[in-house]
Design a protein around this motif. Structure first.
Motif, short mmCIF file in Angstrom:
data_model
loop_
_atom_site.label_atom_id
_atom_site.label_comp_id
_atom_site.label_asym_id
_atom_site.label_seq_id
_atom_site.Cartn_x
_atom_site.Cartn_y
_atom_site.Cartn_z
N CYS A 18 0.84 -1.22 0.14
CA CYS A 18 0.00 -0.08 -0.10
C CYS A 18 0.80 1.34 0.01
O CYS A 18 0.35 2.28 -0.09
N SER A 19 2.22 1.23 0.29
CA SER A 19 3.00 2.18 0.38
C SER A 19 2.85 3.16 -1.25
O SER A 19 3.29 4.26 -1.37
N ASN A 20 2.59 2.28 -2.09
CA ASN A 20 2.70 2.88 -3.56
C ASN A 20 1.28 3.21 -3.99
O ASN A 20 1.04 3.62 -5.27
N GLN A 21 0.24 2.95 -3.44
CA GLN A 21 -1.05 3.01 -3.88
C GLN A 21 -1.23 4.38 -4.11
O GLN A 21 -0.99 5.28 -3.29
N GLY A 22 -1.90 4.72 -5.26
CA GLY A 22 -2.35 6.25 -5.82
C GLY A 22 -1.09 7.05 -6.02
O GLY A 22 -1.23 8.19 -6.43
N GLN A 23 0.03 6.46 -6.37
CA GLN A 23 1.19 7.14 -7.04
C GLN A 23 1.42 6.57 -8.26
O GLN A 23 1.31 5.36 -8.59
N GLU A 24 1.36 7.62 -9.17
CA GLU A 24 1.47 7.21 -10.56
C GLU A 24 3.06 7.02 -10.86
O GLU A 24 3.91 7.67 -10.31
N ASP A 25 3.39 5.95 -11.87
CA ASP A 25 4.85 5.85 -12.21
C ASP A 25 4.80 6.41 -13.36
O ASP A 25 4.65 6.48 -14.45
N ILE A 26 5.75 7.79 -13.24
CA ILE A 26 6.15 8.59 -14.49
C ILE A 26 7.34 8.10 -14.71
O ILE A 26 8.42 8.09 -14.30
N GLU A 27 7.14 7.87 -16.23
CA GLU A 27 8.40 7.23 -17.06
C GLU A 27 9.24 8.17 -17.49
O GLU A 27 10.55 8.36 -17.56
N SER A 28 8.55 9.28 -18.36
CA SER A 28 9.29 10.25 -19.07
C SER A 28 8.49 11.63 -19.24
O SER A 28 7.16 11.28 -19.34
N VAL A 29 9.19 12.38 -19.63
CA VAL A 29 8.18 13.62 -20.18
C VAL A 29 9.45 14.17 -21.53
O VAL A 29 10.53 14.10 -21.35
N SER A 30 8.59 14.65 -22.44
CA SER A 30 9.18 15.02 -23.68
C SER A 30 8.63 16.46 -24.01
O SER A 30 7.56 16.68 -24.03
N TYR A 31 9.54 17.38 -24.39
CA TYR A 31 9.03 18.58 -25.02
C TYR A 31 9.82 18.92 -26.29
O TYR A 31 11.03 18.68 -26.39
N LYS A 32 8.80 19.06 -27.23
CA LYS A 32 9.33 19.07 -28.73
C LYS A 32 9.25 20.42 -29.11
O LYS A 32 7.77 20.86 -29.14
N THR A 33 9.88 20.77 -29.89
CA THR A 33 9.76 22.19 -30.74
C THR A 33 10.14 21.95 -32.11
O THR A 33 10.92 21.26 -32.34
N TYR A 34 9.41 22.64 -33.04
CA TYR A 34 9.49 22.57 -34.27
C TYR A 34 9.13 23.53 -35.35
O TYR A 34 8.17 24.38 -34.95
N THR A 35 9.67 23.81 -36.49
CA THR A 35 9.57 25.02 -37.47
C THR A 35 9.44 24.09 -38.76
O THR A 35 9.61 22.79 -38.58
N ARG A 36 9.47 24.74 -39.81
CA ARG A 36 9.61 24.23 -41.28
C ARG A 36 10.71 23.48 -41.43
O ARG A 36 10.73 22.25 -41.85
N GLY A 37 11.84 23.74 -40.84
CA GLY A 37 13.18 23.37 -41.46
C GLY A 37 13.75 22.62 -40.30
O GLY A 37 15.06 22.13 -40.32
N SER A 38 13.56 22.69 -38.91
CA SER A 38 14.21 21.82 -37.94
C SER A 38 13.23 21.53 -36.75
O SER A 38 12.17 22.01 -36.73
N SER A 39 13.81 20.80 -35.89
CA SER A 39 13.02 20.41 -34.61
C SER A 39 14.08 19.97 -33.59
O SER A 39 15.34 19.90 -33.69
N SER A 40 13.40 20.30 -32.31
CA SER A 40 14.39 19.89 -31.02
C SER A 40 13.40 19.00 -30.19
O SER A 40 12.35 19.39 -29.95
N THR A 41 13.95 18.03 -29.83
CA THR A 41 13.22 17.38 -28.68
C THR A 41 14.02 17.12 -27.50
O THR A 41 15.12 16.75 -27.66
N TYR A 42 13.47 17.29 -26.36
CA TYR A 42 14.03 17.29 -24.92
C TYR A 42 13.39 16.15 -24.13
O TYR A 42 12.14 16.27 -23.88
N THR A 43 14.16 15.06 -24.13
CA THR A 43 13.22 13.88 -23.35
C THR A 43 14.08 13.82 -21.93
O THR A 43 15.30 13.43 -21.73
N ILE A 44 13.11 13.81 -20.83
CA ILE A 44 13.86 13.67 -19.55
C ILE A 44 13.38 12.17 -18.94
O ILE A 44 11.96 12.03 -19.17
N THR A 45 14.23 11.53 -18.29
CA THR A 45 13.76 10.40 -17.35
C THR A 45 14.40 10.41 -16.09
O THR A 45 15.06 11.45 -15.86
#
Length: 143
Positions: A18-45
């Motif tokens: 029960c110590s982990n009940q109600g807690q979500e397991d967050i695996e990763s978060v990604s932030y992606k930016t993009y324009t017509r000719g390029s993109s950047s993706t930041y992935t955090i674990t």
């Protein structure tokens, strides 16, 4: 009889941890930016932040993050109602006229992906602002 009921309850709690009940397991978060000719993706674990960019200045870098940095990111994620993530409206529309890059946030929680609608880079919906700012602060050290 009372002893057997008490024993059953104790065994049930021990098996279900029960110590982990109600807690979500967050695996990763990604932030992606993009324009017509390029993109950047930041992935955090929990272990690192990765930057992958395409276009003229394509590169791929990563850097380990601390437990405290990961906890800061996850605490911001827990403040977000993931069921409404895709319904959050962007405060501005500068990306529509190429005045700002498009941005999108993606969360992987318990093997489910939650994506935001697009918004202007560095100008997210109010509910996402603290998380996006934390991601960009971490990303400054990777580039």
């Amino acid at each position: 009889m009372k002893l057997s009921i008490l024993s059953f309850i104790l065994i049930f709690f021990a098996i279900n941890d029960c110590s982990n009940q109600g807690q979500e397991d967050i695996e990763s978060v990604s932030y992606k930016t993009y324009t017509r000719g390029s993109s950047s993706t930041y992935t955090i674990t929990s272990e690192e932040i990765k930057l992958k960019s395409t276009g003229v200045q394509a590169k791929e870098n990563s850097k380990a993050i601390t437990k405290e940095q990961w906890e800061m990111i996850t605490s911001e994620i827990k403040k977000i109602d993931t069921s409404k993530l895709e319904d959050l409206e962007a405060p501005t529309e500068s990306r529509a006229s190429d005045a700002a890059a498009h941005a999108e946030l993606s969360l992987i929680i318990e093997n489910s992906e939650f994506k935001s609608s697009t918004f202007d880079h560095e100008n997210p919906p109010e509910a996402l602002k603290p998380l996006v700012q934390a991601i960009l602060r971490l990303a400054e050290n990777v580039e």
